[in-house]
Write an enzyme that holds these catalytic residues in place. Structure first.
Site, PDB file in Angstrom:
ATOM      1  N   LYS A 108       0.506  -0.739  -0.322  1.00 25.35           N
ATOM      2  CA  LYS A 108       0.002  -0.057  -0.193  1.00 25.35           C
ATOM      3  C   LYS A 108       0.998   1.230  -0.367  1.00 25.35           C
ATOM      4  CE  LYS A 108      -3.390  -2.312   2.852  1.00 25.35           C
ATOM      5  NZ  LYS A 108      -4.433  -3.018   3.331  1.00 25.35           N
ATOM      6  N   GLN A 132      -4.824  -1.670   9.919  1.00 30.54           N
ATOM      7  CA  GLN A 132      -4.141  -2.591   9.170  1.00 30.54           C
ATOM      8  C   GLN A 132      -5.045  -4.050   9.380  1.00 30.54           C
ATOM      9  OE1 GLN A 132      -3.352  -3.587   5.817  1.00 30.54           O
ATOM     10  NE2 GLN A 132      -3.563  -6.031   6.131  1.00 30.54           N
ATOM     11  N   ASP A 177     -11.066   2.580   3.949  1.00 32.00           N
ATOM     12  CA  ASP A 177     -11.540   0.285   3.915  1.00 32.00           C
ATOM     13  C   ASP A 177     -13.237   0.433   3.660  1.00 32.00           C
ATOM     14  OD1 ASP A 177      -9.478  -1.148   3.545  1.00 32.00           O
ATOM     15  OD2 ASP A 177      -9.259  -0.841   6.059  1.00 32.00           O
TER      16      ASP A 177
END
Ligand code: GUN
Length: 286
Positions: free
Chosen positions: A53, A97, A120
């Site tokens: 990422k 994460q 997300d």
């Protein structure tokens, strides 16, 4: 012979487009989009995802900062960080994460992220927005899967779509997105009876259950489109593999994705696009 839909290629085209849009937007708004990543512990998979990422964000001109904590960090410390990032108007996106260590409650942490910065698409507000067809942030992997289908003009409307896997991150939102595109959708899971009979009826078959090479050729209809969301480690070869037994399934399909190089790069690409959308929205509000 199935045509392989390359997520690597599609992501690369879309990232190039995004990079150009960001160059222009930076001139207008005087700063680059910014993504904050919270990473807890040293899980090899998570470290590697976050590295991917970071690399991709820098490629398109998104500033990215990773806050890396030891796995004994307190829940309170993570909460305080999220609150301060929520208030920081130079931060457009926040990503925690997953998975988090057991002593940190994942739901509590996700609920704390501002829905406007939840790139997300995991916050209950964004989940509800998807179900109510309100404007919200869409989760990256399902969004990437739809983009892969659209890139080949694969018809969704009126088709029979079968999603194997019912996670909140992939299976459930993807089923809703396919339904919104007028597919007839079936969700299968570990307790589904006659699974192979159902998967064999699919025009579009999505494997997102997290079991290496689970989908075999006898489970797939001739001419189907098969999208493999799985990322597993093959015990025999130690190589990455998907949820689909690609070598044997591919000849029966019209279109298929590979692992690696299929859905994975699109997930990252959609994360970058979501960060850009959150950045634009921040300026629209001010
Ligand atoms: N862990 C595995 N997949 C994901 C993802 O898409 N987002 C986050 N935040 N964590 C993950």
């Amino acid at each position: 012979m199935g045509i392989v839909i390359s997520g690597t290629k599609l992501a690369s085209i879309r990232k190039e487009r995004l990079k150009e849009a960001i160059i222009e937007a930076k001139m207008k708004y005087d700063r680059a989009p910014k993504l904050a990543v919270i990473l807890v512990g040293n899980d090899v998979g998570s470290l590697s995802y976050v590295k991917g990422k970071e690399k991709a964000a820098l490629e398109v001109g998104i500033d990215i900062t990773t806050y890396h904590y030891n796995d004994d960090v307190s829940e309170k410390e993570i909460e305080d960080k999220i609150i301060s990032l929520n208030y920081d108007n130079k931060v457009d996106g926040i990503l925690v994460q997953l998975p988090l260590p057991n002593h940190i409650k994942q739901d509590k942490i996700i609920d704390l992220i501002s829905p406007l910065k939840d790139v997300d698409g995991f916050h209950p507000y964004n989940v509800a927005s998807l179900y109510l067809k309100h404007e919200g942030i869409l989760p990256c992997t399902p969004k990437g899967v739809i983009a892969l289908l659209d890139s080949k003009n694969i018809q969704i409307e009126g088709k029979r779509a079968v999603v194997v896997g019912r996670s909140n991150i992939v299976g459930m939102p993807l089923a809703k997105m396919l339904l919104d595109r007028n597919a007839t959708v079936t969700i299968c899971h570990s307790k589904t009876k006659n699974l192979e009979q159902i998967t064999s009826e699919a025009d579009i078959l999505i494997a997102c259950l997290g079991k290496p090479k689970f989908i075999k050729e006898y489970m797939v209809k001739e001419g189907a489109t098969v999208i493999d969301v799985g990322i597993n480690r093959d015990k025999e070869t130690n190589k990455l593999c998907g949820d689909v037994d690609f070598i044997n399934v591919e000849p029966k399909t019209s279109y298929i994705t590979k692992v690696p190089g299929g859905v994975g790069p699109m997930t990252i690409c959609c994360l970058l696009e979501n960060t850009y959308i959150a950045y634009l929205n921040q300026f629209k509000r001010s």
